[in-house]
Motif scaffolding. Sequence first.
Motif, short mmCIF file in Angstrom:
data_model
loop_
_atom_site.label_atom_id
_atom_site.label_comp_id
_atom_site.label_asym_id
_atom_site.label_seq_id
_atom_site.Cartn_x
_atom_site.Cartn_y
_atom_site.Cartn_z
N ILE A 60 0.85 -1.19 0.00
CA ILE A 60 0.00 0.00 0.00
C ILE A 60 0.88 1.24 0.00
O ILE A 60 1.82 1.34 0.80
CB ILE A 60 -0.93 0.00 1.24
CG1 ILE A 60 -1.83 -1.25 1.21
CG2 ILE A 60 -1.76 1.27 1.30
CD1 ILE A 60 -2.78 -1.36 2.38
N LYS A 184 -7.66 -5.48 0.41
CA LYS A 184 -7.90 -4.73 -0.83
C LYS A 184 -8.67 -3.44 -0.55
O LYS A 184 -8.39 -2.40 -1.14
CB LYS A 184 -8.69 -5.60 -1.82
CG LYS A 184 -7.84 -6.67 -2.47
CD LYS A 184 -8.71 -7.57 -3.32
CE LYS A 184 -7.87 -8.66 -3.95
NZ LYS A 184 -8.70 -9.66 -4.62
N LYS A 187 -6.36 -0.93 1.00
CA LYS A 187 -5.50 -0.35 -0.04
C LYS A 187 -6.26 0.73 -0.81
O LYS A 187 -5.76 1.83 -1.03
CB LYS A 187 -5.03 -1.47 -0.98
CG LYS A 187 -4.13 -1.03 -2.12
CD LYS A 187 -3.68 -2.26 -2.91
CE LYS A 187 -3.06 -1.88 -4.24
NZ LYS A 187 -1.79 -1.17 -4.09
N GLU A 191 -5.18 4.61 -0.57
CA GLU A 191 -4.56 5.15 -1.78
C GLU A 191 -5.48 6.10 -2.53
O GLU A 191 -5.01 7.01 -3.22
CB GLU A 191 -4.14 4.00 -2.72
CG GLU A 191 -2.96 3.21 -2.15
CD GLU A 191 -2.39 2.17 -3.10
OE1 GLU A 191 -1.27 1.72 -2.86
OE2 GLU A 191 -3.08 1.79 -4.08
N THR A 192 -6.80 5.88 -2.45
CA THR A 192 -7.70 6.71 -3.27
C THR A 192 -8.71 7.49 -2.45
O THR A 192 -9.42 8.33 -3.00
CB THR A 192 -8.50 5.84 -4.27
OG1 THR A 192 -9.54 5.15 -3.56
CG2 THR A 192 -7.62 4.82 -4.97
N CYS B 89 -7.38 4.88 -10.82
CA CYS B 89 -7.40 5.71 -9.61
C CYS B 89 -6.34 6.81 -9.64
O CYS B 89 -6.46 7.80 -8.93
CB CYS B 89 -7.21 4.83 -8.38
SG CYS B 89 -5.49 4.30 -8.08
N CYS B 92 -2.33 4.35 -7.46
CA CYS B 92 -1.71 3.06 -7.13
C CYS B 92 -0.36 2.93 -7.85
O CYS B 92 0.00 3.75 -8.68
CB CYS B 92 -2.64 1.91 -7.50
SG CYS B 92 -2.86 1.68 -9.27
N CYS B 103 -4.67 -0.57 -13.25
CA CYS B 103 -5.01 0.01 -11.94
C CYS B 103 -5.48 -1.07 -10.96
O CYS B 103 -6.29 -1.93 -11.29
CB CYS B 103 -6.11 1.06 -12.11
SG CYS B 103 -6.68 1.74 -10.53
N ASP B 104 -4.94 -0.98 -9.75
CA ASP B 104 -5.25 -1.97 -8.71
C ASP B 104 -6.53 -1.65 -7.95
O ASP B 104 -7.04 -2.50 -7.24
CB ASP B 104 -4.10 -1.97 -7.68
CG ASP B 104 -3.29 -3.25 -7.74
OD1 ASP B 104 -3.72 -4.21 -8.41
OD2 ASP B 104 -2.22 -3.29 -7.10
N ASN B 105 -6.99 -0.42 -8.05
CA ASN B 105 -8.04 0.02 -7.12
C ASN B 105 -9.40 0.29 -7.74
O ASN B 105 -10.32 0.73 -7.05
CB ASN B 105 -7.58 1.30 -6.40
CG ASN B 105 -6.44 1.02 -5.44
OD1 ASN B 105 -6.42 -0.02 -4.80
ND2 ASN B 105 -5.48 1.93 -5.36
N SER B 124 -8.32 -4.38 -13.91
CA SER B 124 -8.83 -3.10 -13.43
C SER B 124 -10.28 -2.93 -13.89
O SER B 124 -10.79 -3.75 -14.64
CB SER B 124 -7.97 -1.96 -13.96
OG SER B 124 -8.10 -1.88 -15.35
#
Lengths: 204, 397
Positions: A60, A184, A187, A191-192, B89, B92, B103-105, B124
């Motif tokens: 992360i 998840k 994270k 992060e967002t 996002c 990431c 993208c992971d998020n 993603s």
Amino acid sequence: MTKRHAELTVTAGAAALTIAIGLWMWKRAAGPRRSDDAPGRTARRRDFGGYQVVGRTVTIAAPRSRIYAQWRDPALLNRILGDALAVRQDGTEGFGWTVALPAGEVEIQTRLVEDREDEALAWRSVEDAEIEVEAKVQLRDAPAGRGTEVEAHVAWRPRWGAAGRWAAHLGGTDPETLCSQALKRLKMLLETGEIATSGQGRTL
Amino acid sequence: MRALTWHGKHDVRVEEVPDPRILNPRDAIIEVTSTAICGSDLHLYDAVIPGMQAGDILGHEFMGRVVETGPGSTLRVGQRVVVPFTISCGACFFCRKGQFSACDNSNPVETQAATEPLYGHAMSGLFGYSHLTGGYPGGQADYVRVPFSDVGPIVVPDGVADEDVLFLSDILPTGWMAAENAQIEPGDSVAVWGCGPVGLFSVQAALLMGAGQVIAIDHHPNRLALARDLGAKVIDYRHSHVLDALMELTGGIGPDAVIDAVGMESHGFAPDNLLDSARQKMLPGADRAHALRMALLAVRKGGRVSIPGVYGGFASQFPLGALMQKGLQIRTGQTHVQGYTRPLLQRILEGQIDTTFLISHRLPLEDAAEGYRNFHGNQNEWTKVVLKPGQAPAPRR
């Protein structure tokens, strides 16, 4: 070659093969476990003296202190646990976890048994808990400025053994799924600033 | 609102559905002014992509006007934006490396589990492209919710027509990245399989990047004519042996780079393709990889292979030997759209790139199902369909 002779050859061959496979399996089981650098929970053997061990690591892009704070505060923690899991703090060291299992809700009482700021947290079920479980979160700096590696693992003794484990797995409420989904969401949140949703409320 | 929804193989309908809402702080709601049907939507139409559910709203090429913003959005109500089909996002590990489509998020936690066992990692989020990529409602609708609206959408000036910039959402960056992945050196021969929109845009990009010759392969005369108009040589695989022709057109060396802009539903009467078609009918996740096999055989030793065509599962009879023995390099992937929108918008505004030549049909949203039927059934004449939600439907007789 007579028919009788052929039958004998086939039988002898099958017997020899059975013995060879047996010897190989015995040697494999009895031989010393080859040591490697893989984490124990990735072992092909999943059963450790009646305990299942599962876990997951995510990286992360956030400092350890922010991640530690998220795990330490039940209000923040509940944001990432999903619908099947909830936590509440009882006193200073007591933590009660509610898990929605396919057979109904289960409450697991745990105690915080390890608390090292920005490094590690661990909870262990109390003696008369519904399910025997230990969960641990460890934080370490990720290489090359990638943030923090967050490792969570859970050792648990499934109710009703393997059948209980599979029922939980199929219901998506096994510790492995809950643990990886929580990581998840953590994270995403750190992060967002939000947790992704399609607004559909449907899953595959 | 009205939206084009998927109900099964060759069954899409325009229906009344609930309006989208702001669900997360960085969301915005866009009123769609133009949206296109993508060649990759036909893979959904043909039901060869798993993870679709009845009622899913399709569409990942769209633009429009901002009508509502969440507190974390950087957009303003009234702005005109083109929205990338990849949901990213921006924060990431992958987004920070510019690999936006990794993208992971953006894929919700609940749907990530679908692609992890299939691909080793979760994909993603994408708009309107199955629940493998998040199950996000798409843009073939009156309105659409855009997550991470501070990262994806690009604001376009008011004086520019929708049709000049709409394709920044997918196919123009996809064609451009396909040519970049071919690592073109000045004077190179580049062969492109498929003269659909992505193939044509990669022809255009390859020439702009200095290719000596671009050879486009298809069987639809009208699509081949569009490629020729862009400056490509063309091969109609129904008339000519493609591998022989490519060798002859490249002095016996073979193309330096090849681009497979066909993907998982290859056409052509060839033994491997007939076998693939049978597999695809019986097995979920079976890809028809005829074009890619041809490309791997055609490319010169030490050459480069770029794959913008969409694949979802597994190919049989994959020429692994040719790949290794000839020392080929492969580059592929969903497009990192957010990395291309700004430079390509600049090229459009400067008049270097025209994208409107592609559009064959403009329809009101009401007629979207007819658009799908024709884009699927008459690929020669229907090269690109743009849907206009604001346009009144044609009177019915």
